[in-house]
Design a protein around this motif. Structure first.
Motif, short mmCIF file in Angstrom:
data_model
loop_
_atom_site.label_atom_id
_atom_site.label_comp_id
_atom_site.label_asym_id
_atom_site.label_seq_id
_atom_site.Cartn_x
_atom_site.Cartn_y
_atom_site.Cartn_z
N VAL A 282 -15.09 -6.61 0.45
CA VAL A 282 -15.45 -6.29 1.83
C VAL A 282 -15.65 -4.79 2.01
O VAL A 282 -16.50 -4.36 2.81
CB VAL A 282 -14.39 -6.82 2.82
CG1 VAL A 282 -13.04 -6.16 2.62
CG2 VAL A 282 -14.86 -6.63 4.27
N TYR B 1 -19.25 -4.10 -0.36
CA TYR B 1 -20.50 -4.85 -0.20
C TYR B 1 -20.64 -5.51 1.17
O TYR B 1 -21.60 -6.23 1.42
CB TYR B 1 -20.63 -5.86 -1.36
CG TYR B 1 -20.50 -5.16 -2.69
CD1 TYR B 1 -21.37 -4.11 -3.02
CD2 TYR B 1 -19.47 -5.45 -3.57
CE1 TYR B 1 -21.22 -3.41 -4.20
CE2 TYR B 1 -19.33 -4.76 -4.76
CZ TYR B 1 -20.21 -3.73 -5.07
OH TYR B 1 -20.06 -3.03 -6.23
N GLY B 2 -19.65 -5.28 2.02
CA GLY B 2 -19.80 -5.71 3.42
C GLY B 2 -19.87 -7.21 3.64
O GLY B 2 -20.45 -7.65 4.64
N GLN B 3 -19.28 -7.98 2.72
CA GLN B 3 -19.29 -9.43 2.94
C GLN B 3 -18.25 -9.74 4.01
O GLN B 3 -17.06 -9.88 3.73
CB GLN B 3 -18.97 -10.14 1.63
CG GLN B 3 -19.94 -11.22 1.26
CD GLN B 3 -19.49 -12.00 0.03
OE1 GLN B 3 -18.67 -11.54 -0.75
NE2 GLN B 3 -20.05 -13.19 -0.13
N ALA B 4 -18.71 -9.84 5.25
CA ALA B 4 -17.82 -9.98 6.40
C ALA B 4 -18.60 -10.51 7.59
O ALA B 4 -19.70 -10.03 7.87
CB ALA B 4 -17.19 -8.62 6.75
N MET C 287 -24.42 -15.14 4.38
CA MET C 287 -23.72 -14.06 3.66
C MET C 287 -23.06 -14.57 2.39
O MET C 287 -22.26 -13.86 1.76
CB MET C 287 -22.69 -13.40 4.58
CG MET C 287 -23.30 -12.80 5.86
SD MET C 287 -24.73 -11.72 5.58
CE MET C 287 -23.89 -10.30 4.89
N ILE D 186 -13.46 -12.24 5.70
CA ILE D 186 -13.78 -11.10 4.84
C ILE D 186 -13.62 -11.49 3.37
O ILE D 186 -12.83 -12.37 3.04
CB ILE D 186 -12.87 -9.88 5.15
CG1 ILE D 186 -11.40 -10.27 5.02
CG2 ILE D 186 -13.19 -9.30 6.51
CD1 ILE D 186 -10.44 -9.10 5.17
N ALA E 198 -20.99 -8.17 9.66
CA ALA E 198 -20.46 -6.85 9.98
C ALA E 198 -21.52 -5.75 9.88
O ALA E 198 -21.63 -4.90 10.75
CB ALA E 198 -19.28 -6.53 9.05
#
Lengths: 355, 355
Positions: free
Chosen positions: B66, B69-72, B106, B146, B199
């Motif tokens: 998270v 790579y902003g997987q949220a 995502m 997340i 996100a």
């Protein structure tokens, strides 16, 4: 600023290193970390004193803004060790400058050079045993910054954490790489954040890449989102095309990352007398080149993989295999670049920096 | 599945509630949280047993995906309390379905209904004292997920954490809202992640919004990134335009969030006999309407603010002030919608769900 730097960083060392538990011959990329990390917090409008401390998990509030609004950026760099046991960085200023450009675009505070560059050098001195000699061995460096302020309201955080973590690495990719040219999905918008190394740019690629994987392709070549006619990046790398003996790559833009490997390869190729044409490259040129045999090579360029040759591409359900060639520009340029990085060739550009 | 749900959730309660320390008359949005949160982890391909436990910080590895790579993803919902002390949700199924659509885009695992909806209801039963009576008082609900797996390699995580946190709230916006119509920056790409509550979509807006703030505008009205001629969203809300007595709003797309408030307002307006035209709306129509006086209202629509009237807009350095009107559709629709939410009007649509 870099004089007497140790007095400006709190240093807490581990009781005993875990380095002997690591199998350096069988590393998967980005999964093993060194003993220490650098941490520096921003609060009340100022950067606090940085610390080098044992690598370990840390506490965050469930409402931390990085979880909800993705305010997070990073860089990718490498350290190299030469036969005389000295440790070197490759163009670290470029990563430092780009990091702060990403910070500006994501509304995050600029990180001082004393924290990013001097802190990195200090960390590398402590972790020098983790950098192994021999070409292919590197210590991958991951500086990153996250919003740690709390509150589920979509506004920039007032608190941030900058960190540097280190991961011993060998090669990033392996095997033959076939790519799918995107004709629906995109990685970046005009006026968006594509040129920033922002976390959200990467997770957005996971699903289209998974779809490509399911069709037998390892990566996606991204195209412009407005028309899907212009070639932009390959996976998380910049991308080059060789048509006859000319190298083509798209100009950097607000959608395309200004890659350090990309710009270094351009300079190296020019020095070698290769004609490099930096201009928008069309999907139709790629297809035409594949059909008439003038398309000789495609390769990705990035810090992790350095150069990643692509053996073929699919566009709108037609697969185009590239010819097997004797004199690969991709491999020749990779050899020249890595020779500079490992101090095996003269660094006429002044790119390498001793730690 | 919702029978005997308590046996399927581990419940650990706080020793003593902090509710008496909270000034419910002076809440700033999204900064105070209730005593408990719901947590459910995904690992080894399966969701583990959910837990309701004290709200507290938790540990994450510095390489958690998270951060890099902003997987949220997240959702925004509200709970309402009526005079008889019962607690209600508004169209929770819509948020649940959209959450899982965001998850798919995502590359994150689908969250089961038993965790998201039944878990939420159980949490709300425990936290029912935090939902205050009286119109305007709500308990804002923030489900989010997340990527907690470690490793600095740009691939989907194999481990995730789903959480629900709750924040007592009053109004989201205050004061007169003036907006800037974007002619350079964008929030979403064609084929991108704009339709997901991811996100990364939010932090990308912070910098353009800051620039707008510096010019005296509270929000940005986003336009399509290809041509900047079509109106898309206002800040983090969907946006409506009233020209004469017709309401216009853009169709949802891969760039525009399918907002629950948006679709509810459309249904409500139609029931009231208001003509609603869902079609791309051009910036030129907005400017023309402002010039000839046919543009009567602009308002944002979203869970947090419900309806957010906009008093004027700037486009390419010209500011257009909207007329002061007597019979605001925005305020009338807001009144009707909140009356349904607070059970002060008959819910002919079947939108409200008792906890």
């Amino acid at each position: 600023m870099s004089l007497n730097i140790q007095s400006e960083i709190d240093i807490m060392k581990v009781a005993s290193s875990k380095i002997n538990e690591v199998d350096f011959e069988n590393l998967t990329f980005g999964n093993v970390f060194t003993d220490h990390m650098l941490v520096c917090d921003f609060k009340e409008g100022a950067w606090q004193k940085p610390a080098i401390k044992p690598y370990e998990p840390f506490l965050l509030d469930p409402s931390a803004k990085v979880f909800h609004y993705g305010q997070a950026i990073f860089e990718g760099m490498k350290a190299y060790k030469t036969e005389d046991d000295s440790v070197w960085l490759f163009r670290p200023d470029e990563n430092y400058i780009r990091f702060n450009k990403s910070a500006e675009r994501m509304c995050m505070p600029e990180v001082p050079e004393s924290v990013f560059l001097d802190g990195l050098k200090e960390l590398l001195k402590i972790e020098k045993d983790w950098v192994k000699k021999g070409k292919g061995n590197t210590l991958y460096i991951r500086p990153f910054m996250i919003a740690i302020g709390s509150g589920v309201v979509a506004q920039p955080s007032t608190q941030y954490r900058f960190m540097i973590i280190l991961s011993p690495a060998r090669a990033y990719y392996s095997g033959e790489v076939k790519v799918l040219v995107a004709d629906y999905y995109s990685r970046a918008a005009n006026g968006g954040i594509g040129a920033a190394k922002a976390a959200g740019n990467y997770s957005g690629q996971f699903y289209p890449t998974k779809l490509a994987n399911e069709q037998g392709f390892q990566q996606v070549i991204w195209t412009d989102d407005s028309t899907h006619t212009k070639l932009e990046e390959a996976g998380t790398m910049n991308v080059f095309f060789r048509i006859n003996d000319t190298l083509y790559t798209a100009p950097t833009s607000e959608r395309i990352l200004d890659g350090v490997t990309r710009k270094s390869l351009i300079d190296l190729a020019k020095r070698e007398g290769i004609h490099v044409d930096v201009r928008p490259v069309l999907v139709s040129e790629l297809v035409e080149g594949a059909k008439n045999g003038t398309l000789k090579e495609i390769f990705g360029a990035g810090t992790a993989a350095v150069v990643n040759p692509i053996v073929g591409f699919s566009y709108q359900d037609t697969y185009y295999e590239l010819p097997k060639i004797e004199n690969s520009m991709a491999l020749a340029l990779k050899e020249k670049l890595t020779n500079i990085q490992y101090k095996l060739a003269e660094d006429t550009f002044g790119w390498t920096v001793k730690v």
